[in-house]
Design an enzyme around this catalytic site. Structure first.
Site, mmCIF file in Angstrom:
data_model
loop_
_atom_site.group_PDB
_atom_site.id
_atom_site.type_symbol
_atom_site.label_atom_id
_atom_site.label_comp_id
_atom_site.label_asym_id
_atom_site.label_seq_id
_atom_site.Cartn_x
_atom_site.Cartn_y
_atom_site.Cartn_z
ATOM 1 N N ASP A 89 0.825 -1.205 0.000
ATOM 2 C CA ASP A 89 0.000 0.000 0.000
ATOM 3 C C ASP A 89 0.866 1.264 0.000
ATOM 4 O O ASP A 89 2.016 1.246 0.423
ATOM 5 C CB ASP A 89 -0.934 0.018 1.216
ATOM 6 C CG ASP A 89 -0.173 0.087 2.533
ATOM 7 O OD1 ASP A 89 0.875 -0.582 2.643
ATOM 8 O OD2 ASP A 89 -0.613 0.810 3.447
ATOM 9 N N GLU A 90 0.276 2.339 -0.456
ATOM 10 C CA GLU A 90 0.837 3.691 -0.358
ATOM 11 C C GLU A 90 2.301 3.773 -0.803
ATOM 12 O O GLU A 90 3.105 4.470 -0.186
ATOM 13 C CB GLU A 90 0.669 4.215 1.081
ATOM 14 C CG GLU A 90 -0.791 4.349 1.472
ATOM 15 C CD GLU A 90 -0.999 4.760 2.927
ATOM 16 O OE1 GLU A 90 -1.931 5.529 3.184
ATOM 17 O OE2 GLU A 90 -0.229 4.292 3.799
#
Length: 515
Positions: free
Chosen positions: A326-327
């Site tokens: 993620d991210e």
């Protein structure tokens, strides 16, 4: 002679000696809501000093667990005896020959005047049945010292099995570190609501929490930091194994996560060779995201990742290993795909299946991978396409399932980037309809993540998790047809005395008329 019972203020009633004792909760009050529950107040059972637990050898672990729950507050011996020893009244755990519809985690519970029978096809089912049974005792059963009172259990029958196979909780030990005993405390708390998976977020920008013997500076340097400069910490491999074994004793599977290729600052501060310029980066203790990335072009990166996967897989008996994803805002789309093209095969090479945040669908994972949907949007074409290919999606929309979101603007703990999530908000959603293009057949289950940027103590964990965790658990376990806020808030209110007796710090939402 009859028994005195209290009536309205200033009045006293008189009950006949053969009237059943009053109970706090009926089988219809259980959380999560069972598939079928039929109360029978004439069939209440009272546990006494003569009571026993009957179980065959294969069920002794569950029997011992049940006995350990009941002995402190009752003061009774409650020995575990042979399954066919009927000389004394008590609780019978019957393994096998249960209805096939119950599957591997379902159970049948019968509470009658002359005893309690809990039947299941597996010890997993017996364990989940125990969680329902314990709610039928007076709340004081959760106290750690002897209480002088009757121990009457509500009569009736329950036929129950889960809607989804995965009902998970995630604990972030990277932003703030929580020691083994704190994790075990949380394991005991989530087990009560038939949670069967604990996802441990072991690494992030602010801290590295798991010993990797081939890369010792990960904990020597990366394990020392935490958000706001608070003390760090890490688990030795022996401590991690102890946590995994403890979770298994509560029929919970641990899924360890090492986030990558972003959320890696603690690793890059520990080893300069993980950075493209070969120099260690400064430690970070703020809560920003998206700035870090492993050096995608470096062979050292993949040696590092393989060593971490190899050691962690060897310590983890469960089927899944979470590789984050993620991210990764500082990793280009091309580098992201190139990274996972090399990393994903390593997970299967060491005998595990991939779990990751839903962003990994952009790297075309195998259909055996479980992407976890965490966004607040109700549409995501890439995730829907992955579901169509055969991936099972784990549902954890942040505006519903993230336990670290503030309840209200006045709360001292938590964040609010996904909004304010009151108890009703956390309950009012359906995993089968929350994301367009991902039907129930493509849903692996639900998870309730708890991020720890603002959390420092077990009391903080409990305040954020309870009561919302119980609602997420019900969404994962109970039939969709039972989903009703007005009914749930009444059953939830009756959990309050249970948590109080157990010493759980919970948020007394004004949306619930707490008992």
């Amino acid at each position: 002679m009859g028994l005195w019972v209290l009536g309205p203020p200033g009045l006293a009633g008189f009950a006949a000696a053969d009237d059943p004792p009053a109970t706090e909760r009926a089988v219809t009050d259980i959380v999560p809501a069972p598939v079928q529950a039929r109360p029978d107040p004439a069939a209440n059972f009272t546990l006494t000093a003569d009571s026993v637990i009957r179980a065959e050898y294969q069920a002794h672990d569950v029997a011992d667990y049940l006995g350990d729950l009941l002995r402190p507050a009752t003061g009774f011996a409650i020995p575990v005896v042979d399954r066919y020893d009927t000389s004394k009244p008590g609780i019978t755990l019957q393994l096998g020959d249960a209805d096939q519809q119950l599957g591997s985690e379902g159970y049948q519970l019968t509470v009658a005047k002359d005893g309690i029978t809990l039947q299941a096809n597996t010890t997993d089912g017996l364990f989940e049945g125990v969680q329902s049974l314990r709610q039928l005792f007076p709340s004081a059963i959760g106290k750690s010292s002897v209480q002088q009172q009757d121990w009457t259990v509500s009569g009736g029958t329950v036929f129950d099995y889960p809607r989804f196979a995965r009902r998970g909780a995630m604990l972030d030990v990277a932003r703030h570190f929580f020691g083994p005993d704190q994790v075990k405390r949380y394991i005991d708390q989530i087990a009560q609501y038939k949670i069967n998976t604990l996802h441990l977020h072991l690494t992030d920008d602010q801290g590295w929490r798991i010993e990797i013997k081939s890369w010792p500076q990960l904990t020597e340097i990366g394990g020392k930091t935490a958000v706001d400069g608070d003390p760090g910490g890490f688990y030795t491999q022996d401590q991690y194994t102890d946590i995994v074994n403890y979770a298994a004793s509560r029929h919970i599977t641990v899924v360890p996560e090492v986030d990558m290729p972003g959320h890696t600052n603690a690793a890059q501060a520990s080893y300069g060779e993980l950075n493209c310029d070969g120099k260690p980066v400064p430690p970070r203790t703020d809560i920003d995201v998206g700035y870090s990335s492993l050096c995608i072009s470096s062979p050292t990166t993949y040696k590092f990742v393989e060593d971490v996967i190899r050691e962690l897989a060897a310590l983890t008996p469960g089927p899944y290993l979470d590789i984050g994803g993620d991210e990764a805002k500082s990793t280009s789309a091309a580098d992201y795909s190139a990274f996972y093209a090399k990393v994903m095969p390593l997970v299967s090479e060491y005998g595990k299946q991939i779990q990751g945040w839903h962003n990994i669908v952009e790297a075309n994972p195998p259909v055996s991978a479980v992407p976890e949907y965490w966004d607040t949007s109700r549409t995501n074409a890439d995730v829907a396409a992955a579901a169509a290919r055969g991936n099972k999606i784990l549902m954890a929309p942040a505006d519903k399932a993230y336990l670290d979101m503030k309840y209200t603007p006045d709360d001292p703990l938590g964040l609010h980037w996904a909004g304010y999530v009151e108890v009703k908000d956390a309950y009012d959603w359906d995993p089968a309809t929350v994301l367009q293009g991902v039907p129930e057949s493509s849903v692996a289950g639900v998870e309730a993540p708890l991020w720890s940027e603002t959390l420092r103590t077990s009391a903080d964990i409990e305040y954020q998790a309870f009561p919302r965790l119980a609602g997420i658990a019900e969404i994962g376990w109970s039939p969709a047809a039972t989903h009703n806020w007005d009914d749930y808030r009444k059953r939830l209110a009756a959990q309050g005395p249970i948590w109080t007796a157990q010493g759980i710090n919970f948020y007394r939402s004004p949306q619930v008329d707490w008992k």
